[in-house]
Design an enzyme around this catalytic site. Structure first.
Site, PDB file in Angstrom:
ATOM      1  N   GLY A 133      53.271  56.291  19.515  1.00 45.46           N
ATOM      2  CA  GLY A 133      52.705  55.234  20.344  1.00 45.46           C
ATOM      3  C   GLY A 133      52.460  54.011  19.494  1.00 45.46           C
ATOM      4  N   GLN A 177      48.165  46.280  17.180  1.00 45.43           N
ATOM      5  CA  GLN A 177      48.619  46.819  15.891  1.00 45.43           C
ATOM      6  C   GLN A 177      49.718  45.965  15.260  1.00 45.43           C
ATOM      7  OE1 GLN A 177      49.178  51.037  17.537  1.00 45.43           O
ATOM      8  NE2 GLN A 177      48.531  51.413  15.436  1.00 45.43           N
ATOM      9  N   CYS A 225      46.868  57.607  12.827  1.00 43.26           N
ATOM     10  CA  CYS A 225      47.099  56.264  13.362  1.00 43.26           C
ATOM     11  C   CYS A 225      47.896  55.454  12.353  1.00 43.26           C
ATOM     12  CB  CYS A 225      45.756  55.581  13.645  1.00 43.26           C
ATOM     13  SG  CYS A 225      45.937  53.915  14.317  1.00 43.26           S
ATOM     14  N   LEU A 226      48.896  54.744  12.843  1.00 42.65           N
ATOM     15  CA  LEU A 226      49.725  53.915  11.967  1.00 42.65           C
ATOM     16  C   LEU A 226      48.902  52.807  11.311  1.00 42.65           C
ATOM     17  CD1 LEU A 226      52.874  53.624  14.268  1.00 42.65           C
ATOM     18  CD2 LEU A 226      52.650  54.992  12.179  1.00 42.65           C
ATOM     19  N   HIS A 250      44.495  57.050  22.976  1.00 43.45           N
ATOM     20  CA  HIS A 250      44.460  56.438  21.645  1.00 43.45           C
ATOM     21  C   HIS A 250      44.941  54.980  21.735  1.00 43.45           C
ATOM     22  CE1 HIS A 250      45.291  56.781  17.131  1.00 43.45           C
ATOM     23  NE2 HIS A 250      45.990  55.712  17.456  1.00 43.45           N
ATOM     24  N   GLU A 251      46.005  54.741  22.516  1.00 39.89           N
ATOM     25  CA  GLU A 251      46.536  53.370  22.642  1.00 39.89           C
ATOM     26  C   GLU A 251      45.581  52.476  23.434  1.00 39.89           C
ATOM     27  OE1 GLU A 251      48.680  52.925  20.592  1.00 39.89           O
ATOM     28  OE2 GLU A 251      49.391  54.974  20.406  1.00 39.89           O
ATOM     29  N   HIS A 292      42.951  51.189  21.288  1.00 37.87           N
ATOM     30  CA  HIS A 292      43.373  50.026  20.488  1.00 37.87           C
ATOM     31  C   HIS A 292      43.190  48.727  21.278  1.00 37.87           C
ATOM     32  CE1 HIS A 292      44.964  51.578  16.744  1.00 37.87           C
ATOM     33  NE2 HIS A 292      45.785  52.431  17.346  1.00 37.87           N
TER      34      HIS A 292
END
Ligand code: GNR
Ligand code: NI
Length: 172
Positions: free
Chosen positions: A47, A52, A94-95, A136-137, A140
């Protein structure tokens, strides 16, 4: 198409509440979506949310098959969780917080209302990893990171380790 820079903790853009998308139809927006999809697959991640990549808009892409299944790609514009059921605890990464993995408790099934990449309203039911990735997205988009969902003690431990990690990266 382009691979975009992924902003990492503690960058301020990850803390902002993203703005609703109103320009859904235009070509710059379509290009942003394509670039985000390419960036997600390249990372690789399951995702990616617009903040991000430094864009404070309510847009995210999700593909829990990492591109294996061409039909699995989801583009969610202005997503909202409308209902949740049960809870589940699983490890997340997480990236934007590279190298750190912690267990997070979240609803295990969700209903999500959103617009697709062309602005068409849609709704979906998700469970398992897909439900987790979507939540999770959406976090963000609200300036929330998965480490914010840890208990106080674990969060402090994370911060200490992260700082240590950053300072080591500078000298070596
Ligand atoms: O690639 C990712 N894996 C992942 C694993 C468990 C729960 C959430 C995620 S999302 C993450 C990519 C990312 O940081 N998206 O914002
Ligand atoms: Ni993330």
């Amino acid at each position: 198409m382009a691979i975009l820079k992924i902003y990492t903790y503690p960058d301020e853009v990850l803390r902002r509440r993203a703005e609703p998308v109103e320009d859904g139809g235009d070509s710059a927006f379509q290009e942003l979506i394509s670039d985000m999809v390419e960036t997600m697959y390249d990372a690789p991640g399951i995702g990616l949310a617009a903040p991000q990549v430094g864009v404070s808009k309510r847009l995210c892409v999700v593909d829990i098959t990492s591109g294996e299944d061409p039909g699995a790609l989801l583009v969610l514009v202005n997503p909202e969780i409308t209902e949740t059921w049960e809870k589940d605890t699983r490890e997340e990464g997480c990236l934007s917080v590279p190298g750190f993995f912690y267990e997070v408790t979240r609803p295990s099934r969700i209903s999500v209302r959103f617009q697709d990449r062309h602005g068409q309203p849609a709704e979906l039911l998700a469970e398992g990893l897909l439900a987790r990735a979507i939540q999770h997205e959406i976090d963000h988009l609200n300036g929330v990171l998965f480490v914010d969902r840890l208990g106080l003690v674990k969060k402090e431990l994370f911060k200490r380790r992260y700082r240590q990690n950053l300072s080591e990266a500078v000298v070596s």
